[in-house]
Design a protein around this motif. Structure first.
Motif, short mmCIF file in Angstrom:
data_model
loop_
_atom_site.label_atom_id
_atom_site.label_comp_id
_atom_site.label_asym_id
_atom_site.label_seq_id
_atom_site.Cartn_x
_atom_site.Cartn_y
_atom_site.Cartn_z
N UNK A 143 5.57 -83.13 36.45
CA UNK A 143 5.25 -83.65 35.11
C UNK A 143 5.05 -85.15 35.07
N UNK A 144 5.48 -85.87 36.11
CA UNK A 144 5.46 -87.33 36.06
C UNK A 144 4.57 -87.91 37.15
N UNK A 145 4.23 -89.19 36.98
CA UNK A 145 3.47 -89.89 38.00
C UNK A 145 1.97 -89.81 37.79
N UNK A 146 1.26 -90.55 38.65
CA UNK A 146 -0.20 -90.63 38.52
C UNK A 146 -0.87 -89.30 38.82
N UNK A 147 -0.21 -88.47 39.67
CA UNK A 147 -0.78 -87.16 40.03
C UNK A 147 -0.11 -86.03 39.24
N UNK A 148 0.15 -86.31 38.00
CA UNK A 148 0.83 -85.35 37.14
C UNK A 148 0.09 -84.01 37.12
N UNK A 149 0.83 -82.93 37.33
CA UNK A 149 0.26 -81.59 37.27
C UNK A 149 -0.39 -81.12 38.54
N UNK A 150 -0.44 -81.95 39.59
CA UNK A 150 -1.14 -81.56 40.82
C UNK A 150 -0.23 -80.92 41.86
N UNK A 151 1.08 -80.93 41.58
CA UNK A 151 2.02 -80.45 42.59
C UNK A 151 3.01 -79.46 41.99
N UNK A 152 3.50 -78.56 42.84
CA UNK A 152 4.64 -77.72 42.50
C UNK A 152 5.90 -78.44 42.96
N UNK A 153 6.85 -78.59 42.06
CA UNK A 153 8.14 -79.20 42.38
C UNK A 153 9.16 -78.09 42.61
N UNK A 154 9.94 -78.22 43.68
CA UNK A 154 10.94 -77.21 44.03
C UNK A 154 12.26 -77.90 44.32
N UNK A 155 13.35 -77.40 43.70
CA UNK A 155 14.66 -78.00 43.87
C UNK A 155 15.71 -76.91 44.12
N UNK A 156 16.62 -77.23 45.03
CA UNK A 156 17.80 -76.40 45.27
C UNK A 156 18.90 -76.89 44.34
N UNK A 157 19.50 -75.99 43.61
CA UNK A 157 20.46 -76.37 42.57
C UNK A 157 21.81 -75.70 42.82
N UNK A 158 22.86 -76.51 42.96
CA UNK A 158 24.22 -75.98 43.13
C UNK A 158 24.79 -75.59 41.77
N UNK A 159 25.53 -74.51 41.76
CA UNK A 159 26.11 -74.00 40.52
C UNK A 159 27.61 -74.30 40.45
N UNK A 160 28.06 -74.69 39.27
CA UNK A 160 29.50 -74.81 39.01
C UNK A 160 30.22 -75.91 39.74
N UNK A 161 29.56 -77.05 39.94
CA UNK A 161 30.26 -78.17 40.59
C UNK A 161 31.29 -78.77 39.64
N UNK A 162 32.47 -79.06 40.15
CA UNK A 162 33.52 -79.64 39.33
C UNK A 162 33.30 -81.14 39.14
N UNK A 163 33.79 -81.69 38.04
CA UNK A 163 33.66 -83.13 37.81
C UNK A 163 34.32 -83.93 38.93
N UNK A 164 33.70 -85.07 39.26
CA UNK A 164 34.21 -86.04 40.23
C UNK A 164 34.22 -85.50 41.65
N UNK A 165 33.52 -84.40 41.91
CA UNK A 165 33.40 -83.87 43.26
C UNK A 165 31.95 -84.01 43.71
N UNK A 166 31.76 -84.60 44.89
CA UNK A 166 30.42 -84.70 45.46
C UNK A 166 30.33 -83.79 46.68
#
Length: 246
Positions: A143-166
């Motif tokens: 959605x962002x940048x000069x090439x907006x809409x030209x790419x598929x963005x893919x992210x791995x997302x962790x579920x249920x992370x506790x506060x202050x834990x990295x």
């Protein structure tokens, strides 16, 4: 001269109760117009208890130095003493970070069901488990940048992370092509995740025009399939540790 701290109402302390403190004493020097700091050598933390209700310095300041007019600890029959007391818990939280390479059952196949190339909103896979944590894939059209809409963005997302834990993770993300199995797209992603930023991935994972081709093979019967391989993951273990007196 001696100077001590004492606990008020020590009878209210439990038999096994400890109050861990770090303290400093001060004497005001009128000549330099500042406080001179006095600490107990070789000891940082001390503890009050029902058996030890008084702590301090039996040799806080020699009378010779105190009465020396060059030091000016006393002026017009007035002297100023002070103390800084920092109270610590008798136990502290410890965190142990362990890096695990190639955790068991680290390769999962997942898909985005009812995937739509017309959607303007992020689309998610079902949750899958690797290690002790559940994960999802999050995909959307860039959605962002000069090439907006030209790419598929893919992210791995962790579920249920506790506060202050990295947590650190490194993974390979591969989007499958059902028509041509050699025409897959793959990226290695990594990062430190937290409850405020639980994603790592690529904003330019693959060209959108390749994904959106009607006969391209990436979207098959409204499904976009992936293989996720977790290469490295960190585990954090928390424990209580007694504060050691030095």
């Amino acid at each position: 001269m001696s100077l001590y701290l004492s606990v008020e109402e020590p009878n209210k302390l439990g038999d096994d109760e400890r109050i861990v403190v770090d303290y400093k004493f001060f004497a005001f020097n009128y000549k330099k117009w500042n406080y001179v700091i006095f600490t107990e050598k070789g000891k940082k933390l001390r503890e009050f208890s029902k058996a030890t209700t008084k702590l301090g310095l039996p040799k806080f300041l020699s009378l010779k130095n105190f009465n020396d007019p060059e030091n000016e600890y006393c002026k017009d029959d007035h002297c100023i003493f002070g103390a800084e007391v920092m109270v610590s818990k008798s136990k502290r939280k410890m965190e142990t970070l362990t890096i695990v390479k190639d955790p068991p059952q680290n390769t999962k196949t997942c898909d985005i069901q009812q995937f739509s190339t017309l959607s303007k909103h992020p689309q998610y896979s079902k949750a899958f488990k690797v290690g002790e944590r559940e994960w999802k894939l999050k995909v959307f059209r860039q959605r962002n940048g000069a090439q907006q809409g030209k790419w598929l963005s893919v992210y791995l997302q962790a579920q249920g992370l506790r506060p202050r834990i990295k947590m650190y993770v490194e993974a390979k993300l591969r989007v499958l092509n059902k028509k041509d199995t050699n025409n897959y797209k793959e990226e290695t992603v990594s990062g430190w995740l937290s409850d405020k930023n639980c994603n790592c991935g690529r904003s330019k994972f693959m060209l959108w025009e390749d994904l959106a081709k009607a006969d391209g093979g990436f979207v098959n019967k409204k499904e976009l399939a992936f293989v996720v391989k977790i290469l490295v993951i960190s585990n954090v273990e928390r424990s209580d540790e007694s504060v050691l007196m030095t």
